[in-house]
Write an enzyme that holds these catalytic residues in place. Structure first.
Site, PDB file in Angstrom:
ATOM      1  N   ASP A   1       8.047  -0.915  -8.760  1.00 21.77           N
ATOM      2  CA  ASP A   1       8.660   0.312  -8.458  1.00 21.77           C
ATOM      3  C   ASP A   1       8.250   0.947  -7.340  1.00 21.77           C
ATOM      4  O   ASP A   1       9.269   1.075  -6.261  1.00 21.77           O
ATOM      5  CB  ASP A   1       7.267   1.697  -9.028  1.00 21.77           C
ATOM      6  CG  ASP A   1       5.870   1.371  -8.246  1.00 21.77           C
ATOM      7  OD1 ASP A   1       5.719   0.442  -7.773  1.00 21.77           O
ATOM      8  OD2 ASP A   1       4.944   1.752  -8.455  1.00 21.77           O
ATOM      9  N   HIS A   2       8.055  -0.454  -6.665  1.00 23.06           N
ATOM     10  CA  HIS A   2       8.082  -0.418  -5.270  1.00 23.06           C
ATOM     11  C   HIS A   2       9.175  -1.822  -4.585  1.00 23.06           C
ATOM     12  O   HIS A   2      10.307  -1.510  -3.886  1.00 23.06           O
ATOM     13  CB  HIS A   2       6.893  -1.257  -4.459  1.00 23.06           C
ATOM     14  CG  HIS A   2       5.537  -0.316  -4.365  1.00 23.06           C
ATOM     15  ND1 HIS A   2       5.329  -0.019  -5.331  1.00 23.06           N
ATOM     16  CD2 HIS A   2       4.723  -0.288  -3.702  1.00 23.06           C
ATOM     17  CE1 HIS A   2       3.974   1.046  -5.007  1.00 23.06           C
ATOM     18  NE2 HIS A   2       4.246   0.876  -3.826  1.00 23.06           N
TER      19      HIS A   2
ATOM     20  N   ASP B   1      -3.057   0.028  -5.466  1.00 20.92           N
ATOM     21  CA  ASP B   1      -2.465   1.123  -4.513  1.00 20.92           C
ATOM     22  C   ASP B   1      -3.220   2.450  -3.812  1.00 20.92           C
ATOM     23  O   ASP B   1      -4.533   3.109  -5.261  1.00 20.92           O
ATOM     24  CB  ASP B   1      -1.402   1.952  -5.780  1.00 20.92           C
ATOM     25  CG  ASP B   1      -0.378   2.271  -4.793  1.00 20.92           C
ATOM     26  OD1 ASP B   1       0.918   1.531  -4.565  1.00 20.92           O
ATOM     27  OD2 ASP B   1      -0.024   3.224  -4.022  1.00 20.92           O
TER      28      ASP B   1
ATOM     29  N   ARG C   1       3.177  10.189   3.494  1.00 25.14           N
ATOM     30  CA  ARG C   1       3.025   9.446   4.738  1.00 25.14           C
ATOM     31  C   ARG C   1       3.991   9.902   5.829  1.00 25.14           C
ATOM     32  O   ARG C   1       4.947   9.175   4.383  1.00 25.14           O
ATOM     33  CB  ARG C   1       2.306   7.827   4.441  1.00 25.14           C
ATOM     34  CG  ARG C   1       1.186   7.975   4.385  1.00 25.14           C
ATOM     35  CD  ARG C   1      -0.005   6.360   3.828  1.00 25.14           C
ATOM     36  NE  ARG C   1      -0.672   5.896   3.336  1.00 25.14           N
ATOM     37  CZ  ARG C   1      -1.065   5.446   2.294  1.00 25.14           C
ATOM     38  NH1 ARG C   1      -0.446   5.173   2.019  1.00 25.14           N
ATOM     39  NH2 ARG C   1      -2.450   5.327   1.438  1.00 25.14           N
TER      40      ARG C   1
ATOM     41  N   SER D   1      -2.723   2.559   3.432  1.00 25.25           N
ATOM     42  CA  SER D   1      -2.337   1.838   2.170  1.00 25.25           C
ATOM     43  C   SER D   1      -3.796   0.866   1.711  1.00 25.25           C
ATOM     44  O   SER D   1      -3.884  -0.142   2.576  1.00 25.25           O
ATOM     45  CB  SER D   1      -0.749   0.635   2.205  1.00 25.25           C
ATOM     46  OG  SER D   1      -1.198  -0.509   2.166  1.00 25.25           O
TER      47      SER D   1
ATOM     48  N   ARG E   1      -2.942  -2.499   0.124  1.00 27.16           N
ATOM     49  CA  ARG E   1      -2.049  -3.501   0.928  1.00 27.16           C
ATOM     50  C   ARG E   1      -3.266  -4.945   1.535  1.00 27.16           C
ATOM     51  O   ARG E   1      -3.785  -4.384   2.685  1.00 27.16           O
ATOM     52  CB  ARG E   1      -0.927  -3.452   1.235  1.00 27.16           C
ATOM     53  CG  ARG E   1      -0.793  -3.573   2.935  1.00 27.16           C
ATOM     54  CD  ARG E   1       0.514  -2.770   3.645  1.00 27.16           C
ATOM     55  NE  ARG E   1       0.986  -1.800   2.775  1.00 27.16           N
ATOM     56  CZ  ARG E   1       1.477  -0.482   4.297  1.00 27.16           C
ATOM     57  NH1 ARG E   1       2.221  -1.920   4.695  1.00 27.16           N
ATOM     58  NH2 ARG E   1       2.252  -0.081   3.271  1.00 27.16           N
TER      59      ARG E   1
HETATM   60  C1  MIC Z   1       1.865   2.749  -0.132  1.00 27.12           C
HETATM   61  O1  MIC Z   1       2.430   3.692   0.036  1.00 27.12           O
HETATM   62  O2  MIC Z   1       1.976   2.520   1.403  1.00 27.12           O
HETATM   63  C2  MIC Z   1       2.028   1.417  -0.790  1.00 27.12           C
HETATM   64  C3  MIC Z   1       3.153   0.976  -0.633  1.00 27.12           C
HETATM   65  O3  MIC Z   1       1.988   2.094  -2.338  1.00 27.12           O
HETATM   66  C4  MIC Z   1       0.686   1.009  -0.761  1.00 27.12           C
HETATM   67  C5  MIC Z   1       0.443  -0.796  -0.942  1.00 27.12           C
HETATM   68  C6  MIC Z   1       1.343  -1.267  -1.208  1.00 27.12           C
HETATM   69  O4  MIC Z   1       1.477  -1.243   0.138  1.00 27.12           O
HETATM   70  O5  MIC Z   1       1.443  -2.065  -1.734  1.00 27.12           O
HETATM   71  C7  MIC Z   1      -0.919   1.408  -1.406  1.00 27.12           C
HETATM   72  O6  MIC Z   1      -0.684   3.216  -0.755  1.00 27.12           O
HETATM   73  O7  MIC Z   1      -1.700   1.524  -1.106  1.00 27.12           O
HETATM   74 FE1  SF4 Z   2       5.245   4.254  -4.256  1.00 30.59          FE
HETATM   75 FE2  SF4 Z   2       3.163   4.308  -2.252  1.00 30.59          FE
HETATM   76 FE3  SF4 Z   2       5.029   5.960  -1.717  1.00 30.59          FE
HETATM   77 FE4  SF4 Z   2       3.297   6.706  -3.403  1.00 30.59          FE
HETATM   78  S1  SF4 Z   2       2.775   6.128  -2.332  1.00 30.59           S
HETATM   79  S2  SF4 Z   2       5.834   6.848  -4.172  1.00 30.59           S
HETATM   80  S3  SF4 Z   2       3.074   4.263  -4.598  1.00 30.59           S
HETATM   81  S4  SF4 Z   2       5.096   3.934  -2.137  1.00 30.59           S
END
Ligand code: MIC
Ligand code: SF4
Length: 643
Positions: A64-65, A119, A379, A535, A537
């Site tokens: 999905d990313h 995630d 965010r 995140s 990550r």
């Molecule tokens: C995000 O919202 O920052 C992400 C992308 O979903 C991350 C995961 C990632 O960096 O792949 C998260 O929230 O853990």
């Molecule tokens: Fe995707 Fe992270 Fe955004 Fe949720 S917060 S929609 S998991 S990138």
């Protein structure tokens, strides 16, 4: 003792450790989820552990990313993920099926279960009473291999909800109000557990909006009871048999209580550049808006998009801006199409994006230079939208659609009557985009497909007793993993290739970081409070490690990032006296004697000629893992012994 929901679930899942706030406990994990941006690494690590099939009740892999396919890289990753899922007995949600958390909530989440996901918004499943936590990919790989997950036993905060939300005020405003009170680190070490009469007024997807964005407080997770509303939701998803009742006991005791009267809440907004920077919309006043982006795992449910569609009916989006909608799942879209409400969005001039994270992670729809973007996301860190100087405001779908119409940040109550709409009793259940696990014998024959974007995992040496080198960067409080390891359309496709992605570490703060790390053979990072928030990550630990970072010395750490540092052999140290932060400067030459990490360590600053005391919160097991060079070599040994 009287029980909270958290205690009831943890009691059933704790394998080791004492039930005392702050003490380390090992928890059995029932389910895991991964998404593509963290998943490729998690599955490379799972492969390296070397077992034949996942050992969880079930595990799910989502895409999905990284859905923009501007070259072969993301497509390679998707193909790899699909073949790995087939090989190891994992459900695979195909690209286009939806955002991991929304689809997991609809089709998989079970009350009373434990879940970890690679995630940070995995707590979305707390909306049905699932104890769900974000974790680094390696921890998810270990849980898939049957290993328990370790956390500090949380403080349990009871969030007492009374009253009922007024029209034009919704679940997003509840979590924004909580963020106004707790800010981005007020939840660290805590579980936010919701209870009280007000709970009954919230649907499961409302609850999931709240548990989803609870992550921004830094909490371990957020959870709602599993009640009759949960039962009706699971029934509407054809999963009533998975319902169990999960309520706190009458006299449940919480470590702290937060009181929220839902009736008194108003439309809220998080101002740039922090989800904790919350005000009432009417107090902020009219700000000219250039873009409205609706969707993300926080606000992309059928209810949310119905609100947006019905408000936009017979209107056109303001000519001063553009509006994007990224639905949470195919199920959501199918319902909007069937009911005819999808047409309201199309006719109003909404730019319909795919069912994925999209603009939330900078995958398209970056705002214009200095542009104001009003988003229903969770965010708004500087630069995350893909435009370094954009101003991002976080709001509810109601506030977003009001801005879409007026062109300004607007209190939606000015729009008049709240539109009427109905929700389906039964959802369309169509799992044709979820590939089921193969039977074991067939699975063993599946060949894993790797394209050139999948680089082998780097390996690291055990950590020595004395660490020396220069301070490569010194940063402020609340540095996010988006600062450490940026995402977005250009960098995300490199998630499976550590040598390449490491060139972008700290890019938005210090474009010379990579060169400095290379020239100095690695070194140290100095940080403020809440280092590594945001995140999950693990690339924010793995890539610095690859560049030779030996330790991070900070005032305090965010939970998931702290675990990721340990997992990859970067020593997380804190100042015994936080004022010592100012006694170190960039490029100072340091020597830290960590010994076996059993107690305080002494930092000798060669450049300044002074000594500083450092502490850490590592358990003896953490220290063992660190010294072994990280969790992968450690778990390989431990799992092999169980084979
Ligand atoms: C995000 O919202 O920052 C992400 C992308 O979903 C991350 C995961 C990632 O960096 O792949 C998260 O929230 O853990
Ligand atoms: Fe995707 Fe992270 Fe955004 Fe949720 S917060 S929609 S998991 S990138």
């Amino acid at each position: 003792m009287a029980g909270t929901i958290t205690e009831k679930i943890l009691d059933k899942h704790i394998i080791e450790g004492e039930k005392k706030a702050g003490a380390e406990v090992a928890i059995h994990i029932d389910n895991t989820l991964t998404q593509d941006a963290t998943g490729t690494m998690a599955y490379l690590q799972f492969e390296a552990i070397g077992i034949d099939r996942v050992r969880t009740e079930f595990s799910v892999s989502f895409v999905d990313h990284n859905t923009l396919q501007s070259d072969f890289k993301n497509a390679d990753d998707h193909r790899f993920l699909q073949s790995v899922a087939q090989r190891y007995g994992i459900y695979f949600s195909r690209p286009g099926n939806g955002i991991c958390h929304q689809v997991f909530l609809e089709r998989f989440a079970k009350p009373g279960n434990t879940l970890i996901g690679s995630d940070s918004h995995t707590p979305t499943a707390g909306g049905v009473g699932c104890f769900a936590m974000g974790a680094g990919g390696l921890d998810v790989a270990c849980a898939m291999a049957g290993a328990p997950f370790r956390i500090k036993y949380p403080k349990i905060v009871g969030v007492h909800l009374t009253g009922k939300l007024q029209p034009w005020v919704s679940a997003k405003d509840v979590i924004l109000e909580i963020l106004r009170r707790l800010d981005v680190k007020g939840g660290v070490g805590k579980v936010l557990e919701y209870f009280g009469e007000g709970v009954k007024t919230l649907s499961v997807t409302d609850r999931a909006t709240i548990t989803n964005m609870g992550t921004e407080t830094g909490c371990t997770t957020s959870i709602f009871p599993s009640d009759e509303i949960t039962r009706a939701f699971l029934k509407s998803q054809g999963r009533e048999d998975q319902w169990i009742e999960l309520l706190p006991d009458e006299n449940a005791e919480y470590d702290e209580i937060i009181e929220i009267d839902l009736s008194s809440l108003e439309p809220m907004v998080a101002l740039p550049h922090s989800p904790g920077n919350v005000r009432k919309v009417r107090e902020v006043g009219k700000i000219k808006v250039d873009q409205v982006a609706i969707g993300s795992c926080t606000n992309s449910s059928l209810r949310d998009l119905k609100v947006v569609a019905n408000v936009l009916k017979d209107r056109t989006v303001n000519s001063g801006l553009h509006v994007t909608v990224s639905p949470g799942s195919r199920q959501v879209v199918e319902h909007l199409v069937e009911s005819g409400e999808f047409r309201y969005l199309v006719r109003a001039g909404v730019r319909i994006l795919e069912n994925a994270c999209g603009p939330c992670i900078g995958m398209g729809a970056a705002p214009s230079s200095g542009g104001v973007s009003v988003r229903t996301f969770n965010r708004n860190f500087r630069g995350r939208s893909g435009t370094a100087d954009a101003e991002v405001y976080l709001v509810s779908p109601e506030v977003a659609v009001a801005a879409a119409i007026t062109g300004y940040l607007t209190d939606p109550r000015e729009l008049g009557e709240f539109p009427e709409f109905t929700m389906p009793e039964k959802f369309f259940i169509n799992d044709n985009m979820i590939i089921k696990p193969l039977p074991e014998e067939e699975a063993k024959k599946v060949e894993i497909v790797r394209g050139p974007n999948i680089a082998p995992l780097p390996t690291f040496e055990p950590v020595g007793d004395v660490l020396s080198g220069r301070v490569l960067i010194k940063v402020e409080d609340n540095i996010t993993t988006d600062h450490i390891m940026p995402a977005g359309a250009k960098i995300l496709p490199l998630r499976s290739n550590i040598p390449e992605i490491s060139k972008h570490v700290f890019e938005s703060i210090d474009s010379k970081f990579y060169n400095k790390a290379k020239e100095n053979n690695g070194g140290f990072i100095v940080g403020g409070e809440n280092y590594g928030q945001g995140s999950s990550r693990e690339h924010a630990a793995l890539a610095p490690k690859y560049l030779g970072v030996k330790a991070v010395i900070a005032k305090s750490f965010a939970r998931i990032h702290l675990a990721n540092l340990i997992n990859f052999g970067i020593v997380p140290l804190t100042f015994v006296n936080p004022d010592d932060y100012s006694a170190i400067d960039e490029m100072d030459e340091l020597e830290i004697n960590i010994g076996d990490l059993s107690g305080e360590c002494i930092l000798y600053n060669r450049t300044k000629g002074n000594r500083i005391k450092l502490a850490h919160s590592l358990s003896s097991l953490d220290a063992e893992i660190l010294k072994a060079g990280g969790k992968l070599p450690w778990i390989k040994k431990n799992i092999t012994e169980r084979k």
